[in-house]
Design an enzyme around this catalytic site. Structure first.
Site, mmCIF file in Angstrom:
data_model
loop_
_atom_site.group_PDB
_atom_site.id
_atom_site.type_symbol
_atom_site.label_atom_id
_atom_site.label_comp_id
_atom_site.label_asym_id
_atom_site.label_seq_id
_atom_site.Cartn_x
_atom_site.Cartn_y
_atom_site.Cartn_z
ATOM 1 C CD GLU A 126 -3.179 0.357 2.200
ATOM 2 O OE1 GLU A 126 -4.150 -0.355 1.912
ATOM 3 O OE2 GLU A 126 -2.955 0.761 3.348
ATOM 4 C CD GLU A 173 -2.578 0.631 -4.181
ATOM 5 O OE1 GLU A 173 -2.387 -0.166 -3.243
ATOM 6 O OE2 GLU A 173 -3.688 0.820 -4.700
ATOM 7 C CB CYS A 211 -6.901 -3.499 5.818
ATOM 8 S SG CYS A 211 -6.499 -1.956 6.567
ATOM 9 C CB SER A 257 -5.292 0.769 -1.259
ATOM 10 O OG SER A 257 -4.403 -0.318 -1.383
ATOM 11 C CE LYS A 301 -10.395 -8.256 8.225
ATOM 12 N NZ LYS A 301 -9.684 -7.783 7.029
ATOM 13 C CD GLU A 352 -11.318 -9.112 3.685
ATOM 14 O OE1 GLU A 352 -10.989 -9.588 4.787
ATOM 15 O OE2 GLU A 352 -10.800 -8.082 3.231
ATOM 16 C CD GLU A 355 -14.228 -10.058 -5.010
ATOM 17 O OE1 GLU A 355 -15.088 -10.851 -5.416
ATOM 18 O OE2 GLU A 355 -14.501 -9.009 -4.400
ATOM 19 C CB CYS A 406 -9.181 -4.150 14.340
ATOM 20 S SG CYS A 406 -8.881 -3.795 12.615
#
Ligand code: SF4
Ligand code: SF4
Ligand code: SF4
Length: 585
Positions: free
Chosen positions: A278, A281, A298, A318, A357, A360, A365, A507
């Site tokens: 990142e 990036e 994230c 990102s 999560k 996710e 993908e 988190c």
């Protein structure tokens, strides 16, 4: 200051203090089922009624401010009868199957029933069995346990601004549900799990995968690897009676080994890796004049929120996968190659503070390894339950390190678990990437703490890097509206880099955290992560030797073709009605 008497005790509190707060300050417990310190009081459950001398009607203590000279009673026969009657009414239409309930022994209704002295449950008629909502991959909603306190609706609308939950029907048929009662899995719900943290009973909870993980652990044909997110080390202790913010990294590794995981790794390793991908990036975007800001990626609750409510900003997010997903891919490619273990035999388990999560991990993908990269996601609460089933008490365990090669981490990775942590970690490495020199003061204080939106400017070789951090989706919405307006007006935003975390506190305040949490606890856990960061010998992600070896042996360089294939992703536009992907064109 207001001077008054509560149960004959003199109290002195600032003007604006409610009777409930004043009573608690004077060490009187006034039961309530709807009041939560992080939410605006609504007085919906009616349990906190008190008598104020001179007023004939009972007053709700959570929404009544104490006034000068008042004489308040919180414990009279009339009050006790009123409370008992209310709890009896709740229980008369409640599925009181406590022994099989997820909240057993941690339930606020059980506690209130004990306080008001319920001795039997009056049967006012046939209890109606309502269907359990299993439509979401992350959250289960059981209306048979719901007591209509409204906390879930409040957190989803007030704090997260998702508004996925609402009251449906009227009178005794009233339920909390999604619009048109379509189920959480067919709504705009972003799976953040905050409603599960705020629910006082067992009506909202994570969709558990503990049975699947036990099965894999007992299958001799499987090689089960586990990763645990940065925030877990500051949360799990609470499941075993330790003080909030007790860091248990070493004991956590020991526990997972004793549960027979074949390799015990650490998501912190891929948090360091995320910073490299990142950070590069961001630096590339600045150097090549790409439209800024770059926004972190994230937090999966934030990603679904962006796809649903801010899809026009997807080009700014990102493409780096979250540390969980980077780890999952590498466990079935890099680690599989290193150890000569076929990827199909590897079961990749993660322990996360986060219910999103689970969503996710199941995104189509997220299969860059050729398999589902992360097979099972456990929340902090689920791991606590599994450890108790395994007869383990965290307090009794020794400190052990994680395994190589996906176990090494720096302090920069640890602070990923607190709001502002990803930004601070990224700045520590971005400074090095741009200047070739190390940032001297690693503590970037303006991005720390519990303020909803934080900003900082960091001078980097003549450029004033302007960054912003938001946690909780309501705060994110304010920042994103500002960025959207700037981009629409001038094509430019004042920010270079933005961190967004779906959950309040980041988190450490995720939807999978131990029950009974509030903002004070979240803050304490965050502070503990900064303390661990300070105690570690390496505090910059680019100092992680195992990450360096991963690039040298496998990925070649940051943002390489292979790194892109394995570690990056893409986003879709989603419907605000059912949360499903909207086909473009
Ligand atoms: S929600 Fe509480 S009272 Fe109701 S069944 Fe579960 S543990 Fe028992
Ligand atoms: S998981 Fe989050 S978005 Fe979904 S209903 Fe609960 S609070 Fe709302
Ligand atoms: S689901 Fe839980 S938080 Fe929501 S209204 Fe029912 S009891 Fe309250």
């Amino acid at each position: 200051m207001i001077k008054a008497k509560i149960n004959k005790v003199d109290v002195e509190v600032p003007e604006g203090t409610t009777i409930l707060e004043a009573a608690r300050k004077a060490n009187f417990t006034v039961p309530t089922l709807c009041r939560h310190p992080d939410l605006t009081p609504e007085g919906s459950c009616g349990l906190c009624v008190v008598e104020v001398e001179g007023f004939p009607a009972l007053r709700r203590a959570c929404v009544t401010q104490l006034e000068q000279g008042w004489v308040v009673n919180t414990n009279t026969v009339r009050i006790r009868n009123a409370r008992k009657e209310l709890v009896e009414l709740i229980l008369s239409d409640h599925d009181t199957d406590c022994l099989t309930c997820i909240k057993n022994s941690r339930c606020e209704l059980q506690e209130v029933a004990r306080i008001v002295g319920i001795k039997e449950i009056t049967d006012y008629g046939k209890k109606r069995k309502k269907p359990i909502d299993m439509s979401s991959v992350a959250i289960v909603r059981d209306p048979n346990k719901c007591i209509l306190c409204g906390r879930c609706i409040a957190v989803c609308s007030e704090i997260q601004t998702v508004n996925a939950l609402t009251l449906n029907a009227r009178g005794s048929d009233t339920t909390v549900s999604t619009a048109f009662n379509e189920g959480l899995g067919n709504s705009a719900c972003v799976n953040c799990g905050q409603c599960t943290v705020f629910c006082p009973v067992g009506a909202l909870y994570e969709k558990s995968q503990t049975d699947e993980v036990w099965k894999a652990l007992n299958d001799p044909e499987k090689h089960v690897v586990v990763q645990e997110a940065p925030a877990i080390r500051a949360q799990l202790g609470e499941e075993f009676g330790m003080a909030p913010g007790t860091i248990v990294s070493g004991k956590l590794h020991a526990a997972l080994r004793r549960m027979k995981f074949d390799a015990v790794f650490d998501t912190n390793f891929t948090a360091d890796l995320t910073i490299i991908e990142e950070g590069n990036e961001v630096v590339d975007a600045i150097k090549t004049g790409k439209s800024l800001p770059i926004i972190t990626s994230c937090s999966p609750g934030w990603i679904k929120f962006m796809e649903t409510f801010y899809p026009h900003l997807s080009g700014h997010v990102s493409t780096a996968k979250s540390p969980q997903q980077m780890f999952g891919t590498l466990s079935k490619t890099y680690y599989s190659d290193l150890k000569g273990i076929p990827a199909e035999k590897i079961v990749s388990v993660s322990v996360m503070p986060c219910t999103a999560k689970k969503f996710e991990a199941q995104r189509p993908e997220m299969r860059s390894s050729g398999f589902q990269d992360v097979d099972y996601v456990l929340t902090t609460r689920e791991l606590g339950r599994m450890m108790r089933e395994a007869g383990l008490d965290l307090k009794d365990l020794p400190d052990e390190p994680a395994d190589d090669p996906l176990g090494e981490y720096t302090g920069a990775a640890t602070i990923f678990g607190a709001t502002g942590g990803v930004m601070e970690a990224a700045l520590r490495s971005a400074y090095f990437l741009v200047t070739g020199r190390e940032l001297e003061n690693l503590d970037i204080l303006p991005v720390r703490g519990m303020e909803g939106v934080k900003e900082a400017e960091v001078p980097v070789d003549g450029l004033n890097l302007k960054v912003a951090v938001a946690h909780g989706l309501g705060n994110a919405r304010k920042l994103l509206d500002k960025i959207s307006a700037q981009l629409a007006e001038t094509g430019k935003s004042e920010y270079h880099f933005v961190e967004i975390m779906a959950c309040p506190g980041g988190c450490v305040g995720g939807g999978g955290q131990p029950w009974g949490s509030d903002m004070a606890r979240r803050a304490r856990r965050g502070e503990a992560l900064y303390e661990e960061d300070k105690s570690l010998p390496k505090r910059r992600s680019h100092e992680n030797i195992s990450v360096g070896l991963l690039y040298e042996k496998y990925l070649k360089k940051p943002n390489s073709e292979k790194a892109h294939h394995l570690l990056h992703t893409h986003y879709s536009r989603r419907s605000k009605v059912d949360g499903k992907i909207v086909k473009e064109g």
